[in-house]
Design a protein around this motif. Sequence first.
Motif, PDB file in Angstrom:
ATOM      1  N   ARG A  11      20.679  38.781  41.542  1.00  0.00           N
ATOM      2  CA  ARG A  11      22.798  38.523  41.967  1.00  0.00           C
ATOM      3  C   ARG A  11      22.744  36.896  43.156  1.00  0.00           C
ATOM      4  N   GLU A 280      27.641  41.515  33.604  1.00  0.00           N
ATOM      5  CA  GLU A 280      28.375  41.647  34.524  1.00  0.00           C
ATOM      6  C   GLU A 280      27.994  41.064  35.805  1.00  0.00           C
ATOM      7  N   VAL A 281      26.978  40.951  36.136  1.00  0.00           N
ATOM      8  CA  VAL A 281      26.587  40.633  37.756  1.00  0.00           C
ATOM      9  C   VAL A 281      27.117  38.453  36.934  1.00  0.00           C
ATOM     10  N   ALA A 284      30.756  38.530  38.093  1.00  0.00           N
ATOM     11  CA  ALA A 284      31.090  38.920  39.467  1.00  0.00           C
ATOM     12  C   ALA A 284      30.534  37.374  39.597  1.00  0.00           C
ATOM     13  N   GLU A 288      33.200  35.089  41.847  1.00  0.00           N
ATOM     14  CA  GLU A 288      33.288  35.111  43.269  1.00  0.00           C
ATOM     15  C   GLU A 288      33.445  33.520  44.132  1.00  0.00           C
TER      16      GLU A 288
END
Length: 323
Positions: A11, A280-281, A284, A288
Amino acid sequence: MTGSDPLRLYRTVRLIRRFEERAIELVRAGQIVGGIHPYLGQEGIAAGVCAALDREDLVTGTHRGHGHVLAKGADPARMLAELCGRVTGLNRGRGGSMHAADFGVGVLGANAIVGAAGAILTGAVWERRRRGADIVGVTFFGDGAVNEGMLLEAFNLAALWRVPVLFVCENNGYATTMPVEGAVAGTIAGRAAAFGMPAAAVDGQDPEAVREVTAAAVARMRAGGGPELVEARTYRFDAHHTFEHQVRLDYRPPEEVAEGRSRDPVDIAGARLDPAVRAEVDAAVEAELDAAVEYALAGPHPDPATALDHLYASGLTARTGGG
Ligand SMILES: Cc1ncc(C[n+]2csc(CCOP(=O)(O)OP(=O)(O)O)c2C)c(N)n1
């Protein structure tokens, strides 16, 4: 949290990668004045090092410093607003790319002066520990800094006073256009040996390897050991500075660039995740950063009439020229 955590490492490298790519777009759009030194390719180092630190531990970075600030936990939206020179930035838009700081997460600042951040960090860790804080510090610097007197003075004092500082050299092979072989006599680890400091080399493209080597050094330092040095071998994927996008500087052979780019920390960290989790990361992080760009561009620019505010901690008002 200092144990192995592949999700967190991925991440962080992905966030830094996409933050830098978004920042380059904002340079091109004229929203970041003066350009930036992209950290592209070196993300594994900041991510791995900061994963082995606590929030209270201190960090100082370099002119190529966005990754250090983000990996230590600063808010990407406020960081991006800082780069865009907005009041809503981490430092009210007055620090910009090379002086962004967030004391709340232990980031004492990126630093435009090559070699200076090591001295600042050594002094800061020494002072906090004298006041009883159980912290360690990390300072990042490039291969171009290893011949700077200030950094060698910091090595000396840190070793003499056993200040728990981890000196992390991000050896990307070049200082601007100067190859390391043309500038550095002896070795980087040899400089540590001269001051009685242990030194280790690590693959800077692998954030987990960087985290491990850092965690081991930090454990020794927390147990009362003195400073140490880590040389993280890496490669800068993009320009020294975004200005280089407009001028062709022919200093790296294309084969070397291709070889360097083939070891990508984002892919190395991503390969350790299930592809669905990785996707998914990515989504996200994108969301952001969409929000971060919106936040950054919505903030006002500082009022020029306040240009001399915040110059002195004492609150003294600076004299204007001729005053
Ligand atoms: C004391 C000092 N000398 C020179 C410069 C100009 N300068 C800015 S970046 C840079 C190269 C630094 O190379 P390195 O430390 O290897 O870091 P990298 O840019 O590769 O990340 C130089 C010489 C400076 N900012 N400060």
